[in-house]
Design a protein around this motif. Structure first.
Motif, mmCIF file in Angstrom:
data_model
loop_
_atom_site.group_PDB
_atom_site.id
_atom_site.type_symbol
_atom_site.label_atom_id
_atom_site.label_comp_id
_atom_site.label_asym_id
_atom_site.label_seq_id
_atom_site.Cartn_x
_atom_site.Cartn_y
_atom_site.Cartn_z
ATOM 1 N N UNK A 1 -20.708 -5.038 -4.315
ATOM 2 C CA UNK A 1 -22.024 -4.836 -3.706
ATOM 3 C C UNK A 1 -21.987 -4.829 -2.182
ATOM 4 N N UNK A 2 -21.050 -5.556 -1.587
ATOM 5 C CA UNK A 2 -20.953 -5.587 -0.122
ATOM 6 C C UNK A 2 -19.752 -4.796 0.388
ATOM 7 N N UNK A 3 -18.600 -5.007 -0.230
ATOM 8 C CA UNK A 3 -17.400 -4.311 0.223
ATOM 9 C C UNK A 3 -17.467 -2.813 0.011
ATOM 10 N N UNK A 4 -17.944 -2.396 -1.189
ATOM 11 C CA UNK A 4 -18.028 -0.973 -1.499
ATOM 12 C C UNK A 4 -19.451 -0.431 -1.438
ATOM 13 N N UNK B 1 0.819 -1.206 0.000
ATOM 14 C CA UNK B 1 0.000 0.000 0.000
ATOM 15 C C UNK B 1 0.861 1.268 0.000
ATOM 16 N N UNK B 2 1.903 1.258 0.802
ATOM 17 C CA UNK B 2 2.795 2.423 0.842
ATOM 18 C C UNK B 2 3.458 2.646 -0.513
ATOM 19 N N UNK C 1 -7.748 7.040 -0.698
ATOM 20 C CA UNK C 1 -9.043 6.364 -0.547
ATOM 21 C C UNK C 1 -10.181 7.241 -1.043
ATOM 22 N N UNK C 2 -10.106 8.543 -0.768
ATOM 23 C CA UNK C 2 -11.148 9.473 -1.215
ATOM 24 C C UNK C 2 -11.213 9.570 -2.732
ATOM 25 N N UNK D 1 -10.141 -2.713 -1.457
ATOM 26 C CA UNK D 1 -8.952 -2.627 -0.598
ATOM 27 C C UNK D 1 -8.377 -1.216 -0.580
ATOM 28 N N UNK D 2 -8.248 -0.589 -1.754
ATOM 29 C CA UNK D 2 -7.671 0.758 -1.808
ATOM 30 C C UNK D 2 -8.554 1.742 -1.045
ATOM 31 N N UNK D 3 -9.837 1.508 -1.044
ATOM 32 C CA UNK D 3 -10.727 2.370 -0.273
ATOM 33 C C UNK D 3 -10.530 2.212 1.233
#
Length: 411
Positions: free
Chosen positions: A317-320, A225-226, A275-276, A253-255
């Motif tokens: 549908x669930x994660x985002x 991520x970094x 994330x935004x 994940x990125x969110x």
């Protein structure tokens, strides 16, 4: 749910988060009705409520056994339970904390350790995965079924546009997608190019971190991520409009970067901004509704493809919590879109789950394929590379990313 954290969990980020999540759970059991593994196995410990009890015992200091680890391993992390939960329990975050604790206290069998290490080493690195994938394609016939099924039919990706536009967005190419399904990234770039937007890929960006995160290699996942934040940050500072995701697993994940790196003083603020800016492609294209309609009106409608079945990925549908965008977009382009029965349930792909838990994954796939077949659609579309490959292994009906249909309609 009342908790009494063990000393080793008190005053730690994981302990505080676990306690806050556990306190929201009211034991209602609504989650069990939408949990794929509970539906298959009928065991309370293979449903969200049972796993929550196991995690509660762990953070309160109870011994962690191999049995506990197995029940947590069987979770798909589809997060369907989060959509169902009336109390807002963030189960996905809680189960990652539980897995981390189980991993630290229970020694896995050697074969499992080797397999998980191999997956965490090869899949996130395109330089390793791409040649391994090509070898797999060449020797497909002699591979074990669970690996053979990970090799979807190869299609010509075509040419990626190089035109420069004033409007620019970043796109994460991903780790396995460029080798496994390069046509998805090419189609995405072509669609945005036709709409006057240039999709830019940061050369040093790579795996979003999901693979290592869900395999409990947490520090390595945070390093992924970094690295991405470092790769994207110059573009962010230059005013990039959005970071486009065409793999919903990566997008989910990125969110979460802002949350996952919240305690890193060097990256917390940057992670929140990344994330935004992150958007699934299905969120962005509705802004171009008029332009898409104009381009479609200028072209003949494909005669061989009109009715499509849509499998919404769990990470979308669930994660985002994004539902309806793809169906509405494709319907606006003239397709008849049919959702299968129980469209909220997972297909069984779930990242590396279909390799680590093949028996359950195949049962879920076969159930999903049966429901999709009942729609009598000419093709199946989805929005995540893992779902597409997993479903294609169980049907002769073409399975593709929905962005490929958009590309086909406007070119």
């Amino acid at each position: 749910m009342q908790t009494n954290l063990a000393e080793f969990m008190r005053m730690t980020p994981d302990g505080e988060e676990a306690e806050a999540i556990l306190r929201k759970c009211v034991h209602c059991g609504f989650c069990t009705a939408t949990c794929p593994t509970y539906q298959l196995l009928g065991d309370e410990l293979d449903g969200p409520r049972g796993r929550i009890y196991l995690i509660k015992q762990m953070v309160e200091g109870a011994p962690v056994t191999r049995s506990t680890q197995i029940h947590l391993d069987r979770c798909l992390t589809c997060r369907s339970c989060e959509t169902t939960c009336p109390s807002g329990v963030q189960y996905g975050r809680l189960v990652e904390i539980g897995r981390k604790q189980a991993e630290a206290q229970v020694m896995r069998p050697l074969a499992q350790r080797l397999l998980r290490r191999a997956l965490a080493t090869i899949l996130p690195q395109p330089a390793l995965f791409a040649p391994a994938f090509q070898v797999g394609v060449k020797f497909r016939r002699v591979l074990p079924k669970k690996l053979r099924d990970k090799l979807p039919p190869q299609r010509d990706p075509g040419v990626r546009p190089t035109t420069s536009h004033a409007r620019k967005m970043l796109m994460l190419d991903g780790c396995v997608q460029p080798a496994m399904m390069p046509n998805v990234n090419t189609a995405t770039a072509r669609v945005f190019d036709a709409l006057g937007v240039q999709l830019v890929s940061a050369p040093s960006a790579g795996c979003c971190g999901a693979i290592r995160l869900h395999l409990s290699y947490h520090e390595e996942a945070l390093d992924d991520m970094r690295r991405n934040i470092d790769a994207w940050w110059p573009y962010v500072e230059a005013g990039i409009e959005a970071i486009v995701m065409n793999a919903s697993g990566c997008g989910a994940t990125v969110r979460e970067y802002g949350h996952l790196l919240r305690d890193d003083p060097a990256y917390a603020a940057k992670a929140r901004r990344v994330s935004e800016l992150t958007r699934d492609v299905s969120e962005l294209l509705p802004d171009f509704e008029n332009e898409l309609a104009e381009r479609v009106a200028e072209r003949a409608r494909p005669r061989d493809l009109h009715v499509v079945a849509y499998h919404p990925p769990c990470t979308l549908q669930h994660g985002q919590q994004l539902r309806g965008q793809v169906e509405n977009l494709l319907a606006g382009l003239g397709f008849e879109v049919r959702l299968p029965a129980d469209s909220h349930l997972c297909c069984g792909s779930a990242g590396t789950y279909s390799v680590l838990q093949p028996s359950l994954a195949y049962r879920l796939r076969d159930q999903k394929v049966e429901k999709l077949r009942a729609t009598e659609a000419q093709a199946i579309v989805s929005g995540n590379v893992g779902c597409i490959a997993h479903l294609q292994s169980g049907t002769n009906t073409p399975v593709m990313h929905w962005i490929e249909l958009v590309d086909r309609m406007i070119r």
